[in-house]
Write a protein that holds these residues in place. Structure first.
Motif, PDB file in Angstrom:
ATOM      1  N   ALA A  60       0.830  -1.205   0.000  1.00 33.57           N
ATOM      2  CA  ALA A  60       0.000   0.000   0.000  1.00 33.57           C
ATOM      3  C   ALA A  60       0.863   1.254   0.000  1.00 33.57           C
ATOM      4  N   TYR A  61       1.921   1.226   0.820  1.00 31.76           N
ATOM      5  CA  TYR A  61       2.851   2.362   0.906  1.00 31.76           C
ATOM      6  C   TYR A  61       3.545   2.584  -0.430  1.00 31.76           C
ATOM      7  N   LEU A  62       4.001   1.487  -1.060  1.00 28.58           N
ATOM      8  CA  LEU A  62       4.728   1.591  -2.330  1.00 28.58           C
ATOM      9  C   LEU A  62       3.817   2.065  -3.455  1.00 28.58           C
ATOM     10  N   LYS A  63       2.568   1.616  -3.440  1.00 26.74           N
ATOM     11  CA  LYS A  63       1.591   2.006  -4.465  1.00 26.74           C
ATOM     12  C   LYS A  63       1.410   3.521  -4.430  1.00 26.74           C
ATOM     13  N   THR A  64       1.186   4.068  -3.234  1.00 28.75           N
ATOM     14  CA  THR A  64       1.015   5.513  -3.087  1.00 28.75           C
ATOM     15  C   THR A  64       2.275   6.252  -3.525  1.00 28.75           C
ATOM     16  N   LYS A  65       3.417   5.698  -3.158  1.00 28.25           N
ATOM     17  CA  LYS A  65       4.702   6.340  -3.489  1.00 28.25           C
ATOM     18  C   LYS A  65       4.889   6.402  -5.004  1.00 28.25           C
ATOM     19  N   ARG A  66       4.639   5.283  -5.669  1.00 26.70           N
ATOM     20  CA  ARG A  66       4.822   5.246  -7.136  1.00 26.70           C
ATOM     21  C   ARG A  66       3.847   6.182  -7.829  1.00 26.70           C
ATOM     22  N   GLU A  67       2.612   6.230  -7.354  1.00 26.42           N
ATOM     23  CA  GLU A  67       1.617   7.140  -7.944  1.00 26.42           C
ATOM     24  C   GLU A  67       2.090   8.587  -7.858  1.00 26.42           C
ATOM     25  N   LYS A  68       2.649   8.945  -6.698  1.00 28.03           N
ATOM     26  CA  LYS A  68       3.142  10.322  -6.511  1.00 28.03           C
ATOM     27  C   LYS A  68       4.284  10.609  -7.477  1.00 28.03           C
ATOM     28  N   ILE A  69       5.210   9.632  -7.613  1.00 30.70           N
ATOM     29  CA  ILE A  69       6.378   9.821  -8.482  1.00 30.70           C
ATOM     30  C   ILE A  69       5.923   9.975  -9.927  1.00 30.70           C
ATOM     31  N   LEU A  70       5.025   9.091 -10.361  1.00 34.42           N
ATOM     32  CA  LEU A  70       4.607   9.104 -11.760  1.00 34.42           C
ATOM     33  C   LEU A  70       3.792  10.344 -12.110  1.00 34.42           C
ATOM     34  N   SER A  71       3.069  10.881 -11.134  1.00 35.76           N
ATOM     35  CA  SER A  71       2.267  12.070 -11.414  1.00 35.76           C
ATOM     36  C   SER A  71       3.162  13.269 -11.731  1.00 35.76           C
ATOM     37  N   CYS A  72       4.440  13.163 -11.388  1.00 29.72           N
ATOM     38  CA  CYS A  72       5.389  14.238 -11.671  1.00 29.72           C
ATOM     39  C   CYS A  72       6.099  14.055 -13.002  1.00 29.72           C
ATOM     40  N   ILE A  73       5.938  12.879 -13.626  1.00 26.72           N
ATOM     41  CA  ILE A  73       6.628  12.623 -14.894  1.00 26.72           C
ATOM     42  C   ILE A  73       5.792  13.225 -16.010  1.00 26.72           C
ATOM     43  N   PHE A  74       6.437  14.030 -16.872  1.00 24.22           N
ATOM     44  CA  PHE A  74       5.738  14.652 -17.980  1.00 24.22           C
ATOM     45  C   PHE A  74       5.503  13.629 -19.077  1.00 24.22           C
ATOM     46  N   ILE A  75       4.272  13.438 -19.468  1.00 23.59           N
ATOM     47  CA  ILE A  75       4.002  12.499 -20.550  1.00 23.59           C
ATOM     48  C   ILE A  75       3.662  13.323 -21.795  1.00 23.59           C
ATOM     49  N   PRO A  76       4.468  13.214 -22.886  1.00 23.39           N
ATOM     50  CA  PRO A  76       4.253  14.052 -24.066  1.00 23.39           C
ATOM     51  C   PRO A  76       2.935  13.737 -24.768  1.00 23.39           C
TER      52      PRO A  76
END
Lengths: 226, 222
Positions: A207-223
């Motif tokens: 659960a902790y890792l899922k939230t962490k990855r979601e936060k990280i990916l939301s910062c990645i710019f997708i062209p």
């Protein structure tokens, strides 16, 4: 006997390195869970430079950085030694402990990435793991030989956290057919009673890792336009 | 055949650390110069350090030890003489903590501050300044990081005392000055006065020339 306290954080593999070393040596300690990202005044007082867990406090004196703490534990409580006695073998152990520290980011990049970047990150992680398989572990049961030592403890997160990280990131890197000896080491390491009895809840970690990855990916710019 | 061999490079702060430690302990050794900056590494180096393929590598009775700080600890444990690490476990933990701080934080930031340009350099300069403030604080009441005499932290800080100071002079950077950091300034004087340090640092003019050549090469290749 002087009081021993450990400031840690549940999902953190670094805190567990210290827990395992203390338990393997039969050292009694008080565990204080830090509610990260909020840091308690005590933590900031004990680790003003890095403001991180884990911090070991022995007789009121704080020690920070998990690998520094491991060496301190080894020297302060010599029973059940976790480092070889021979100077050259000890140097080799320290070499691999540093390798564990240096390569930690490389082994985790695939968790922070997607698509082609993730594929590249997986390739880089595999190169590191192959070095562990061939050169660090060789034909030994544990990195330390027949029994666990500080090198095993330093790589311990690979035996439990890594598989949860793989699951969360949708990748399978360590398999029985590509890294057979490392795969076997994972099984053996987890079977040690002190390790088995001192692991975080898998559900909570996922659960902790899922939230962490979601936060990280939301910062990645997708062209656009794909 | 020499019992102790050191694979290094005249201009490397990392192999310099090992020479300081070996001399401190009075250990005789054979120095093998590796042409690392031209990527011309010998087959022996690649054999003795297959994982990182880097210097320094210490060879003792045919067995290799890699990574400068690992080598320093090995030297301290193997040979008698002045201690490189303290004896007390807590003091040893502090020495190891500050050694890591120098390696993982100070070295990259100060290198970046010296070699980068523009915004990247500004950021690195800010970070390096913050780190120097922390180092300044740890010298409170002490002549050296190791106390009354040099220890592992002082040895590992060699890159600050010589390489960084020279780069500062060449580039006009003024991060580490006596005015901004009086304790570090004093430490620099005391450190560079130690014969064991003075005699084992690479010649200033040779290092300056080498840095200038690298800067020239970097600017002409743009």
């Amino acid at each position: 006997m002087e009081e021993v306290k450990l400031y840690g954080f549940g999902p953190s593999p670094f805190s567990y390195r210290v827990i395992w070393a203390l338990k393997l040596k039969g050292v009694k300690y008080e565990y204080i869970e830090e509610n990260l990202p909020m840091k308690s005044p005590k933590l900031l007082q004990h680790n003003p430079v890095h403001k991180k867990v884990p911090v070991l406090v022995h007789g009121g004196k704080p020690i920070s950085e998990s690998l520094v703490i491991l060496e301190y534990i080894e020297e302060t409580w010599p029973e059940n030694p976790l480092l070889p006695k021979d100077a050259h073998e000890k140097a080799m152990a320290r070499f691999w402990i540093r390798f564990a520290e240096d390569k930690y980011p490389t082994l985790n990049t695939f968790f922070r990435t997607v698509g082609q970047d993730q594929q590249l990150a997986i390739k880089e992680a595999l190169k590191v793991l192959q070095i562990l398989e061939d050169q660090a572990l060789g034909n030994n049961k544990f990195f330390n030989g027949n029994t666990v030592g500080l090198v095993d403890i330093s790589f311990g997160w690979l035996a439990y956290w890594f598989d949860c990280i793989e699951e969360t990131a949708g990748a399978k890197i360590i398999k029985s057919n590509n890294l057979p000896r490392l795969h076997e080491w994972i099984k053996n390491f987890k079977q040690i009673p002190v390790i088995q009895e001192n692991l975080p809840s898998r559900d909570k970690l996922l659960a902790y890792l899922k939230t962490k990855r979601e936060k990280i990916l939301s910062c990645i710019f997708i062209p656009n336009g794909h | 055949m020499a019992e102790v061999k050191l694979f290094g490079n005249w201009g490397s702060p990392f192999s310099c650390r090992i020479e300081i430690a070996l001399k401190l302990k009075g250990v005789e050794y054979e120095f093998i110069e590796e042409d690392v900056y031209n990527d011309n590494k010998s087959p022996l180096l690649l054999k003795y350090n297959p994982v990182h393929k880097k210097i320094p590598v210490l060879l003792h009775n045919g067995k290799p030890i890699c990574e400068s700080v690992v080598i320093l600890e090995y030297i301290d444990e193997t040979w008698e003489g002045p201690s490189i690490l303290p004896k007390d476990p807590y003091e040893r933990a502090m020495a190891r903590f500050w050694t890591r701080f120098l390696e993982e934080k100070c070295f990259p930031a100060m290198k970046q501050a010296s070699w980068s340009t523009g915004e990247e350099q500004e950021k690195a300069k800010e970070e390096a300044t913050e780190l120097l403030k922390i180092l300044e604080g740890t010298l409170s009441g002490k002549k050296f990081f190791g106390g009354d005499s040099i220890g592992i932290v002082d040895i590992v800080a060699n890159f600050i005392a010589h390489w960084f100071i020279i780069l500062q002079e060449i580039t006009g950077l003024e991060l580490l000055t006596q005015e901004k950091f009086p304790k570090l300034g004093q430490w620099l004087d005391d450190y560079l006065s130690c014969s064991i340090i003075k005699e084992n640092l690479p010649p200033k003019d040779k290092l300056t020339a080498s840095f200038q050549a690298r800067i020239q090469a970097a600017t002409t290749s743009k």
